[in-house]
Design a protein around this motif. Structure first.
Motif, mmCIF file in Angstrom:
data_model
loop_
_atom_site.group_PDB
_atom_site.id
_atom_site.type_symbol
_atom_site.label_atom_id
_atom_site.label_comp_id
_atom_site.label_asym_id
_atom_site.label_seq_id
_atom_site.Cartn_x
_atom_site.Cartn_y
_atom_site.Cartn_z
ATOM 1 N N VAL A 172 -4.300 2.904 -3.710
ATOM 2 C CA VAL A 172 -5.378 1.963 -4.041
ATOM 3 C C VAL A 172 -5.139 1.366 -5.428
ATOM 4 O O VAL A 172 -5.376 0.171 -5.644
ATOM 5 C CB VAL A 172 -6.763 2.663 -3.959
ATOM 6 C CG1 VAL A 172 -7.867 1.733 -4.429
ATOM 7 C CG2 VAL A 172 -7.034 3.124 -2.527
ATOM 8 N N ALA A 173 -4.632 2.180 -6.355
ATOM 9 C CA ALA A 173 -4.315 1.665 -7.692
ATOM 10 C C ALA A 173 -3.287 0.538 -7.596
ATOM 11 O O ALA A 173 -3.357 -0.445 -8.338
ATOM 12 C CB ALA A 173 -3.793 2.782 -8.582
ATOM 13 N N GLY A 174 -2.345 0.663 -6.654
ATOM 14 C CA GLY A 174 -1.350 -0.388 -6.455
ATOM 15 C C GLY A 174 -1.971 -1.673 -5.939
ATOM 16 O O GLY A 174 -1.591 -2.773 -6.339
ATOM 17 N N VAL A 175 -2.961 -1.538 -5.046
ATOM 18 C CA VAL A 175 -3.673 -2.709 -4.521
ATOM 19 C C VAL A 175 -4.468 -3.375 -5.645
ATOM 20 O O VAL A 175 -4.520 -4.604 -5.754
ATOM 21 C CB VAL A 175 -4.580 -2.300 -3.344
ATOM 22 C CG1 VAL A 175 -5.469 -3.460 -2.911
ATOM 23 C CG2 VAL A 175 -3.737 -1.810 -2.166
ATOM 24 N N PHE A 214 0.838 -1.204 0.000
ATOM 25 C CA PHE A 214 0.000 0.000 0.000
ATOM 26 C C PHE A 214 0.875 1.257 0.000
ATOM 27 O O PHE A 214 0.702 2.155 -0.833
ATOM 28 C CB PHE A 214 -0.921 -0.034 1.224
ATOM 29 C CG PHE A 214 -1.845 1.148 1.346
ATOM 30 C CD1 PHE A 214 -3.079 1.141 0.714
ATOM 31 C CD2 PHE A 214 -1.478 2.259 2.090
ATOM 32 C CE1 PHE A 214 -3.936 2.231 0.816
ATOM 33 C CE2 PHE A 214 -2.321 3.353 2.199
ATOM 34 C CZ PHE A 214 -3.561 3.340 1.560
ATOM 35 N N PHE A 215 1.844 1.314 0.912
ATOM 36 C CA PHE A 215 2.672 2.529 1.013
ATOM 37 C C PHE A 215 3.649 2.648 -0.161
ATOM 38 O O PHE A 215 3.887 3.752 -0.663
ATOM 39 C CB PHE A 215 3.401 2.570 2.357
ATOM 40 C CG PHE A 215 2.472 2.885 3.500
ATOM 41 C CD1 PHE A 215 1.891 4.148 3.606
ATOM 42 C CD2 PHE A 215 2.139 1.927 4.442
ATOM 43 C CE1 PHE A 215 1.007 4.445 4.639
ATOM 44 C CE2 PHE A 215 1.256 2.220 5.485
ATOM 45 C CZ PHE A 215 0.693 3.482 5.581
ATOM 46 N N ALA A 216 4.200 1.533 -0.604
ATOM 47 C CA ALA A 216 5.112 1.588 -1.759
ATOM 48 C C ALA A 216 4.373 2.096 -2.992
ATOM 49 O O ALA A 216 4.907 2.911 -3.764
ATOM 50 C CB ALA A 216 5.702 0.205 -2.022
ATOM 51 N N SER A 217 3.130 1.656 -3.179
ATOM 52 C CA SER A 217 2.339 2.100 -4.332
ATOM 53 C C SER A 217 2.001 3.579 -4.207
ATOM 54 O O SER A 217 2.080 4.329 -5.184
ATOM 55 C CB SER A 217 1.046 1.288 -4.434
ATOM 56 O OG SER A 217 1.312 -0.079 -4.465
ATOM 57 N N GLY A 218 1.596 4.004 -3.001
ATOM 58 C CA GLY A 218 1.282 5.420 -2.776
ATOM 59 C C GLY A 218 2.492 6.294 -3.075
ATOM 60 O O GLY A 218 2.385 7.347 -3.709
ATOM 61 N N PHE A 227 -0.236 2.100 -9.849
ATOM 62 C CA PHE A 227 -0.569 0.823 -10.489
ATOM 63 C C PHE A 227 0.715 0.080 -10.881
ATOM 64 O O PHE A 227 0.861 -1.116 -10.598
ATOM 65 C CB PHE A 227 -1.437 1.088 -11.720
ATOM 66 C CG PHE A 227 -2.164 -0.115 -12.242
ATOM 67 C CD1 PHE A 227 -3.403 -0.473 -11.728
ATOM 68 C CD2 PHE A 227 -1.637 -0.892 -13.263
ATOM 69 C CE1 PHE A 227 -4.090 -1.581 -12.213
ATOM 70 C CE2 PHE A 227 -2.309 -1.996 -13.757
ATOM 71 C CZ PHE A 227 -3.552 -2.334 -13.228
ATOM 72 N N LEU A 228 1.657 0.798 -11.500
ATOM 73 C CA LEU A 228 2.920 0.158 -11.906
ATOM 74 C C LEU A 228 3.703 -0.311 -10.679
ATOM 75 O O LEU A 228 4.220 -1.427 -10.650
ATOM 76 C CB LEU A 228 3.774 1.137 -12.719
ATOM 77 C CG LEU A 228 3.278 1.460 -14.120
ATOM 78 C CD1 LEU A 228 4.166 2.526 -14.771
ATOM 79 C CD2 LEU A 228 3.265 0.201 -14.988
ATOM 80 N N GLY A 229 3.761 0.554 -9.662
ATOM 81 C CA GLY A 229 4.481 0.195 -8.436
ATOM 82 C C GLY A 229 3.863 -1.041 -7.787
ATOM 83 O O GLY A 229 4.574 -1.959 -7.375
ATOM 84 N N GLY A 230 2.539 -1.068 -7.701
ATOM 85 C CA GLY A 230 1.838 -2.205 -7.086
ATOM 86 C C GLY A 230 2.037 -3.484 -7.878
ATOM 87 O O GLY A 230 2.211 -4.563 -7.306
ATOM 88 N N ALA A 231 2.029 -3.369 -9.214
ATOM 89 C CA ALA A 231 2.205 -4.564 -10.058
ATOM 90 C C ALA A 231 3.603 -5.157 -9.858
ATOM 91 O O ALA A 231 3.754 -6.370 -9.708
ATOM 92 C CB ALA A 231 1.974 -4.212 -11.524
ATOM 93 N N LEU A 232 4.622 -4.285 -9.841
ATOM 94 C CA LEU A 232 6.003 -4.767 -9.655
ATOM 95 C C LEU A 232 6.173 -5.397 -8.277
ATOM 96 O O LEU A 232 6.804 -6.440 -8.119
ATOM 97 C CB LEU A 232 6.998 -3.611 -9.815
ATOM 98 C CG LEU A 232 7.223 -3.123 -11.237
ATOM 99 C CD1 LEU A 232 8.116 -1.877 -11.243
ATOM 100 C CD2 LEU A 232 7.869 -4.228 -12.078
ATOM 101 N N PHE A 233 5.589 -4.756 -7.276
ATOM 102 C CA PHE A 233 5.681 -5.266 -5.902
ATOM 103 C C PHE A 233 5.014 -6.641 -5.818
ATOM 104 O O PHE A 233 5.605 -7.609 -5.331
ATOM 105 C CB PHE A 233 4.994 -4.275 -4.957
ATOM 106 C CG PHE A 233 5.161 -4.600 -3.497
ATOM 107 C CD1 PHE A 233 6.022 -3.852 -2.705
ATOM 108 C CD2 PHE A 233 4.453 -5.646 -2.903
ATOM 109 C CE1 PHE A 233 6.186 -4.148 -1.356
ATOM 110 C CE2 PHE A 233 4.603 -5.954 -1.567
ATOM 111 C CZ PHE A 233 5.473 -5.199 -0.785
ATOM 112 N N ALA A 234 3.777 -6.733 -6.298
ATOM 113 C CA ALA A 234 3.005 -7.976 -6.156
ATOM 114 C C ALA A 234 3.611 -9.112 -6.960
ATOM 115 O O ALA A 234 3.477 -10.282 -6.595
ATOM 116 C CB ALA A 234 1.556 -7.744 -6.584
#
Ligand code: ZN
Ligand code: ZN
Length: 349
Positions: free
Chosen positions: A267-270, A238-242, A327-334
């Motif tokens: 939220v886009a990252g989630v 959540f925080f990395a995406s934000g 969204f990009l950050g969340g995708a890479l993280f997940a």
């Protein structure tokens, strides 16, 4: 010393995702206690979810022995569409033996089949009926068809709670100095000041509707992502995406004096993590007054495409680049935590 029911090689006791499991280094098979399967793969592999449904057939065969209690393991065939897998269950301890790639195949089959009402897997509830339809007609928000969770999504609830509390403080202060102090202002960040506003601005909103939209999407997608990742990793996501969203917005925003607030980048990252972890789940989506089911992957790819178009055309009070960055950050993280065969995860391959 326990030995592998498949190849008799000694089993190794391994702790993965805080679950103790017995793993065979030679054939890649794993024995999981009843709770363990849900912890490692999520609820879709839990026999309590699929064993009594139409996709599971008790083959009346016993071919392996339980490594824990020696009982004969019952063979079930689980199938849907073209896909099928044979799984071994212990009738005494309810543990499950999964050969090398079976956990992932079983999860995919149960996830697919659960989106189909005729399989008896998904629980018919208020979402599929008229109440769900009316809710969607008014809100135009998506609803999941079926994606059960195993744990209460405490981190998701806590995040929403903090956002509600912060919005109340903002209201009390008339959206004045409190809001200004914690907002993200690109000119400040670019001159190296108030870097912490990259995170504090996530919890601020411009009003009730702004918060409701973000909180709704965070709850719908976040509960499952949290369930799969666990609370701590989920909060990091959540925080990395934000942060990723904030940084991209700061770097690209035309007017560096315009302040940015809201959880939408996080939220886009989630949402991106949901796409990585649950691409086969379906949602109910509205098109004006017509409700239809689509795979969540199509919905989320459309959503990010719409944001890219928004970023190119510009306009509105929307921080398009914050959505794209999040969204990009969340995708890479997940992607680091994507569902993989257990033997690959455990061998580090
Ligand atoms: Zn083995
Ligand atoms: Zn057993």
């Amino acid at each position: 010393m326990k030995s592998c029911p498949r190849c008799t090689y000694p089993l190794e006791e391994i702790t993965h995702k805080e679950v103790e499991l017995d793993h065979c280094r030679r054939c890649g098979g794993t024995f999981l206690e009843p709770e363990g399967g849900s912890e490692v793969f999520g609820p879709f592999v839990d026999p309590a979810v699929w064993a009594d449904s139409e996709i599971a057939t008790d083959l009346g065969r016993w071919q392996l022995n339980c490594p824990t209690d020696g009982s004969a393991l019952k063979v079930y065939r689980v199938e849907y569409g073209e896909d099928s897998v044979e799984v071994d269950l212990c009738p005494r301890c309810r543990g499950i033996w999964l050969d090398a790639d079976e956990g992932v195949t079983l999860r995919d089959i149960v996830m697919d089949a659960g989106q189909d009402e005729t399989t008896g897997l998904s629980v018919k509830d208020v979402r599929s009926g008229p109440v769900g339809y009316i809710f969607q007609l008014i809100s135009q928000f998506p609803l999941e068809v079926w994606n059960p969770i195993h744990h209460r999504p405490r981190a998701t609830i806590a995040l929403i709670g903090v956002m509600v509390g912060v919005l109340m403080i903002q209201f009390a202060g008339g959206f004045g100095s409190f809001t200004d102090q914690f907002s993200l202002v690109p000119s400040q960040i670019l001159s190296g000041r108030s870097l912490w506003t990259l995170l504090s601005s996530i919890f601020l909103h411009a009003g009730i509707l702004h918060l409701v939209g973000n909180a709704y999407f965070l709850y719908v997608f976040g509960d499952n992502v949290e369930d799969y990742l666990g609370g701590r990793v989920y909060l990091a996501l959540f925080f990395a995406s934000g942060l990723a969203g904030g940084v991209l917005q700061v770097a690209t925003q035309g007017d560096p004096q315009i302040s940015i607030i809201g959880a939408s980048g996080a939220v886009a990252g989630v949402m991106a993590a949901y796409l990585v972890i649950f691409p086969r789940v379906k949602i109910y989506q509205m098109f004006r007054i017509i409700r239809f089911r689509i795979r969540v992957a199509w919905f989320l790819l459309f959503w990010i495409g719409w944001n890219i178009v928004g970023a190119i055309i510009g306009g509105g009070d929307v921080a398009w680049m914050a959505h794209i960055g999040g969204f990009l950050g969340g995708a890479l993280f997940a992607y680091q935590f994507r569902v993989r065969p257990l033997h690959r995860v455990l061998s580090g391959a």
